[in-house]
Design an enzyme around this catalytic site. Structure first.
Site, PDB file in Angstrom:
ATOM      1  N   VAL B 282       0.841  -1.215   0.000  1.00  0.00           N
ATOM      2  CA  VAL B 282       0.000   0.000   0.000  1.00  0.00           C
ATOM      3  C   VAL B 282       0.870   1.257   0.000  1.00  0.00           C
ATOM      4  CG1 VAL B 282      -1.677   1.342   1.330  1.00  0.00           C
ATOM      5  CG2 VAL B 282      -1.976  -1.115   1.084  1.00  0.00           C
ATOM      6  N   ALA B 283       1.972   1.195   0.728  1.00  0.00           N
ATOM      7  CA  ALA B 283       2.866   2.373   0.784  1.00  0.00           C
ATOM      8  C   ALA B 283       3.476   2.666  -0.570  1.00  0.00           C
ATOM      9  CB  ALA B 283       3.959   2.120   1.815  1.00  0.00           C
ATOM     10  N   GLU B 287      -0.843   6.729  -4.513  1.00  0.00           N
ATOM     11  CA  GLU B 287      -2.224   7.229  -4.515  1.00  0.00           C
ATOM     12  C   GLU B 287      -2.285   8.674  -5.001  1.00  0.00           C
ATOM     13  OE1 GLU B 287      -1.387   4.436  -1.279  1.00  0.00           O
ATOM     14  OE2 GLU B 287      -0.768   6.514  -1.504  1.00  0.00           O
ATOM     15  N   ASP B 329      -7.259  24.867 -40.762  1.00  0.00           N
ATOM     16  CA  ASP B 329      -8.056  25.467 -41.813  1.00  0.00           C
ATOM     17  C   ASP B 329      -7.510  26.870 -42.068  1.00  0.00           C
ATOM     18  OD1 ASP B 329     -11.124  27.163 -41.941  1.00  0.00           O
ATOM     19  OD2 ASP B 329     -10.348  25.898 -43.535  1.00  0.00           O
TER      20      ASP B 329
END
Lengths: 246, 506
Positions: B282-283, B287, B329
Site C-alpha cells: 500500500v505504501a 495514490e 483550416d
C-alpha cells in the site's frame, strides 16, 4: 452470365416499403434473365385495389424488360403463402420487404430482405458487401456480387471480416468474372469499422449475409443486429440457400 | 434511376407522393418507419457504463486493491491508521472518476452543436393544405417550401425554383452559392444542382421540394455519424500513466512478497508477515499520482485559457506539448475571410487597358451592392468593390452567362456595352491564358507573343509567391472564349488575422 436463380419471387405489399424489394428483384431478374413471380398477399377482408395497381405496374415494367413474368394475388398468411409458392414454383430467390414475415429461415430458397432508408438512393452507385465468418456459401455470395455488379453497373466494395480461405476463392472467382472491386480485410467484425467504411465510401447499399442463429453466434448476432437496426444506408440481408452450393 | 436524374413525374412516383403532398395517415406511417427527422447520437456506450469505466481503469483498480488491503490490514491490526488510509484512497478514486467523467461527457456533446444548424419549423403541404410542421415530423415524400433566409430541414429534391440559391457551407465548407434548378441532373447526388441538403441555407429566391431523406440518412446525418466513429487514441501521457501504474503494481507486489519471505525466514507469524507485506504494498502504490496529474493538467488548461485557448479534454493539455505538426483550416481561421485586391498587372499601363480591366471586374461579376452592403462570393465582392472605387456605374446589358464551375475555373458573360457585343471572362490563369491570342495595348490589340507570355508568367509566379490569389482578365469580340484579348492580372489577398503571426512564431 450463368445464374443459379432461374426463378425469382417477390412479395409486393400496398405501401412504399415493398418498392425496394420489387425494384431490386426486377433488376436482378433482368440481369440474369430469370422468370419473375410477383405476389401480392392480402389478409381476409382487406382491400387490395391498391395492391392490384402496384402489381400491374411492376408486371408491365417486367414485360417491358422482356422478362417472363407472372402476377399473383393471394389471400392468407404471408409466410404460409410464400412457403407454398416456393415449393410449388421451385423458387430460387425470394425478395421480401424489410417488414416481411417472420420465420423466413424455414423457407427453402435463398432470401433477400430489403430494408429501404433512403428513397432517393434506390439505384445504388456504390455497393458495400460485408463478408464475415467462414463464408461457407462463398459461391452463392460471389454469384450475387457478380449479379449486382452487372445489374447496376456499380462500384463494389468488399469488406472481409475474419480469416477464411473462402474469401480468396470468392475473390478469385470475382476477378475471373471481371468484377472491378475494392477489398479491405479486417481480423474480425466490428460495428464501428463497418459503419465508418459505409459512411466514408458513401455506400448507397449494404449487402450482408444473415447471421447464424446458433448459441455461439450470440455476440456476432448482436453486433449484426445493431448494424441492421442502425443501418446508415439501404440494406439487403441475404440468406443463401445450401442447395445452390452444390 | 436516382432522385437527381429523374424527371419530375418520376420523382413523385419514386417517393410515392403527389402534388398535394402526403395524406396525414401516410405521413404517420412513414414517421413510424423512418423515425423522426433529427440528428441524434448513436451512443457507443451508455452514460452509466461511461461513468463506471472511470472506476475500472488499471490505475483505479490498483488503488481499489490498495484500499481493500488497507481495510483488511486494519481489520487484522486495528488502531494503526490503515482504515483512514483506505478511506483516503477511496476518496481519491471517486474524485478523479467524477472529474474525468464530467470531462468526457462534455467532450462527447459535439453533436449538440451540429443540431443547431437545423431549423425547428417548416412550411409543408399535406392533403392539399399548407401547414407548419415541426421539422422533426418531416418524412420522405413530404412537399415543403424552401424560403429565403431559411435553413433546409432535410435532403430535398427541388421541384420548383425561382431564383433559388443556397449556401452549402455547413456540408462542404465552401461558401460559393449554388443556384438550384428543378431540371434532372446526371451524375453524383452530392454535386447535383437540383438537390438541397439538410443544413444548407437558402440565400435568395424560393421554391418547393420533396423530401427524400431525413434525420441520420441525410448527408448532414452522415457527417454527424462520421464524427461519432472517431476512435480516440490514448495520448502519450495516458500511455505513460498506464505503463507506470502497471510497473509500480508489479514492483509493489514483488517487494511485498520479498518482505513476506524475509519475515518467514525470521520465523515471524504468518499474519504478522502478511500485514507487513500489505503495508509495504500500500505504501508503494502512488495514490497521489492520479490527483497530481489531474491537478497539473487542470492548472495547465487554466493557463492556456488565459492565452485564449479552450481545452475541452484535460489530456489534450499534455498532448498539445507533444504535437509536431499542426494542420489548420485557412480561410476564416488563419485569415479574415475578407478578400481584397492587392496587386494588378497590365501588359501596358495605359488608361484604356486599366479601364477595360475595371469593366470586366465590374460586369463579369455576380456580387451585388444592395442597401449599402456587398453581397456575394468574397472574391467577387472584392473585385466589385475595387471596380466601384475607381469608376462609377457602367452601362451595359447582360445577355447571357457561362457560369463559373470548378472544372473550367472561369466565368464568362456576354454583354452589350457601348453598342458592341463583348464576351468578358475572368478566371484561373491556366485555363484562360491558352484561349488568348492577342493582348490589349492601350487602344490596340497586338498578337500575343512568346516574350509577352514569358513576362506574364514571371509576374504570375511572383504574385503567387506573395501568397496572392491571381485571376486573369480577358475578353473576346466574336465567339465567347475564343481568340481572346488579354487585359491583365489581378492579385487578391485574404489578409491573415493580426494575431496569427505571433501564434505561429510561438
Amino acid at each position: 452470365m450463368r445464374t443459379i436463380y432461374k426463378k425469382i419471387l417477390v412479395q409486393i405489399s400496398d405501401d412504399f416499403i415493398s418498392e425496394g424489394a420489387a425494384y431490386f428483384a426486377l433488376k436482378v431478374a433482368r440481369e440474369v434473365k430469370s422468370h419473375l413471380v410477383l405476389c401480392f398477399i392480402h389478409e381476409r377482408g382487406q382491400e387490395f385495389e391498391k395492391g392490384e395497381r402496384l402489381l400491374k405496374k411492376y408486371f408491365l415494367e417486367a414485360e417491358k424488360e422482356g422478362l417472363k413474368v407472372e402476377a399473383l394475388i393471394k389471400e392468407g398468411r404471408p409466410f404460409e403463402i410464400l412457403e407454398d409458392l416456393i415449393k410449388k414454383e421451385a423458387i430460387d430467390l425470394l425478395f421480401v420487404p424489410g417488414d416481411g414475415p417472420k420465420k423466413l429461415d424455414q423457407l427453402l430458397c435463398s432470401i433477400a430482405i430489403v430494408k429501404i432508408v433512403n428513397l432517393g438512393k434506390l439505384h445504388p452507385k456504390r455497393i458495400l458487401f460485408l463478408l464475415k465468418g467462414n463464408l461457407p456459401s462463398w459461391k452463392e455470395n460471389a454469384n450475387l456480387i457478380e449479379t449486382f455488379y452487372h445489374a447496376f453497373k456499380t462500384k463494389v466494395f468488399l469488406v472481409c471480416c475474419g480469416k477464411s480461405e473462402n474469401f480468396n476463392k470468392l475473390l478469385f472467382h470475382l476477378e475471373k468474372a471481371g468484377v472491378k472491386m475494392e477489398v479491405e480485410f479486417y481480423p474480425s467484425f466490428s460495428h464501428n469499422i463497418i459503419i465508418f467504411q459505409i459512411l466514408s465510401k458513401r455506400a448507397d447499399l449494404l449487402i450482408l449475409e444473415k447471421t447464424d442463429q446458433r448459441i455461439l453466434g450470440f455476440l456476432r448476432r448482436r453486433e449484426s443486429q445493431k448494424l441492421i437496426r442502425e443501418t446508415p444506408c439501404n440494406l439487403i440481408i441475404f440468406r443463401p440457400f445450401s442447395k445452390h452450393e452444390n | 434511376m436516382r432522385i437527381n436524374e429523374a424527371p419530375l413525374e418520376e420523382v413523385f412516383r419514386l417517393l410515392k407522393t403527389t402534388e398535394n403532398g402526403l395524406s396525414l395517415s401516410e405521413a404517420q406511417k412513414r414517421l413510424t418507419y423512418f423515425g423522426y427527422n433529427e440528428i441524434r447520437e448513436i451512443r457507443k456506450r451508455s452514460l452509466l457504463l461511461m461513468f463506471l469505466s472511470q472506476f475500472t481503469h488499471f490505475l483505479a483498480l490498483i488503488l481499489w486493491l490498495a484500499a481493500l488491503l488497507a481495510f483488511f490490514s486494519d481489520f487484522l491490526h486495528p488502531g494503526e491508521g490503515m482504515r483512514h488510509l483506505g478511506w483516503a484512497i477511496v476518496t481519491v478514486i471517486i474524485i478523479n472518476a467524477l472529474f474525468a467523467f464530467v470531462q468526457e461527457y462534455k467532450a462527447e456533446r459535439a453533436i449538440e452543436k451540429l443540431k443547431l444548424l437545423l431549423p425547428s419549423k417548416v412550411r409543408a403541404i399535406r392533403e392539399g393544405r399548407e401547414m407548419e410542421l415541426h421539422v422533426r415530423e418531416l418524412v420522405p415524400g413530404d412537399l415543403i417550401f424552401l424560403e429565403e433566409g431559411a435553413k433546409v430541414p432535410a435532403d430535398v429534391r427541388v421541384i420548383e425554383a425561382y431564383g433559388l440559391v443556397v449556401n452549402n457551407a455547413p456540408l462542404t465548407g465552401e461558401s460559393l452559392p449554388v443556384s438550384l434548378t428543378p431540371e434532372p441532373q446526371k451524375g453524383e447526388l452530392f454535386t447535383s444542382k437540383n438537390i438541397a441538403f439538410a443544413g444548407a441555407t437558402v440565400l435568395s429566391g424560393h421554391g418547393k421540394g420533396i423530401v427524400f431523406a431525413t434525420g441520420m440518412h441525410t448527408e448532414f446525418g452522415r457527417i454527424a455519424r462520421l464524427t461519432e466513429t472517431v476512435q480516440w487514441e490514448p495520448t502519450p501521457l495516458q500511455r505513460e500513466i498506464s505503463y507506470t501504474s502497471k510497473s509500480i503494481a508489479l514492483i509493489a507486489i514483488l517487494i511485498g512478497l520479498f518482505f513476506f519471505m524475509i519475515g518467514n525466514l525470521l520465523k515471524r507469524t504468518f499474519w504478522e508477515n502478511f500485514t507487513f507485506a500489505i503495508g509495504v504494498i500500500v505504501a508503494l502504490v502512488p495514490e497521489g499520482m492520479l490527483p497530481t496529474v489531474t491537478l497539473s493538467l487542470a492548472l495547465g488548461s487554466q493557463r492556456l485559457a488565459r492565452r485564449k485557448t479552450l481545452v475541452k479534454k484535460l489530456s489534450a493539455v499534455e498532448a498539445l506539448g507533444s504535437v509536431t505538426v499542426i494542420c489548420t483550416d485557412k480561410t476564416g481561421t488563419l485569415t479574415q475571410n475578407k478578400m481584397e485586391v492587392k496587386r494588378l498587372w497590365l501588359p501596358e499601363s495605359s488608361e484604356e487597358t486599366f479601364k477595360m480591366l475595371l469593366k470586366i471586374a465590374y460586369l463579369c461579376n455576380n456580387a451585388a451592392f444592395v442597401n449599402d452592403q456587398y453581397k456575394g462570393d468574397p472574391t467577387e465582392v472584392a473585385l466589385l468593390k475595387f471596380a466601384r472605387q475607381k469608376i462609377s456605374k457602367i452601362e451595359a446589358q447582360r445577355l447571357s452567362e457561362i457560369p463559373f464551375d470548378a472544372e473550367r475555373k472561369r466565368m464568362t458573360i456576354l454583354c452589350e456595352m457601348e453598342g458592341k457585343r463583348l464576351a468578358l471572362t475572368k478566371g484561373a490563369v491556366e485555363t484562360v491564358l491558352p484561349l488568348c491570342t492577342h493582348v490589349l495595348y492601350g487602344k490596340e490589340k497586338l498578337p500575343f507573343t512568346e516574350d509577352m507570355r514569358k513576362n506574364l508568367m514571371e509576374t504570375y509566379y511572383a504574385m503567387m509567391d506573395e501568397g496572392l490569389r491571381v485571376l486573369l482578365f480577358a475578353y473576346s469580340e466574336d465567339i465567347p472564349e475564343e481568340n481572346m484579348i488579354l487585359v491583365g492580372l489581378v492579385g487578391l489577398e485574404d489578409p491573415p488575422r493580426p494575431e496569427v503571426k505571433e501564434a505561429i512564431l510561438n
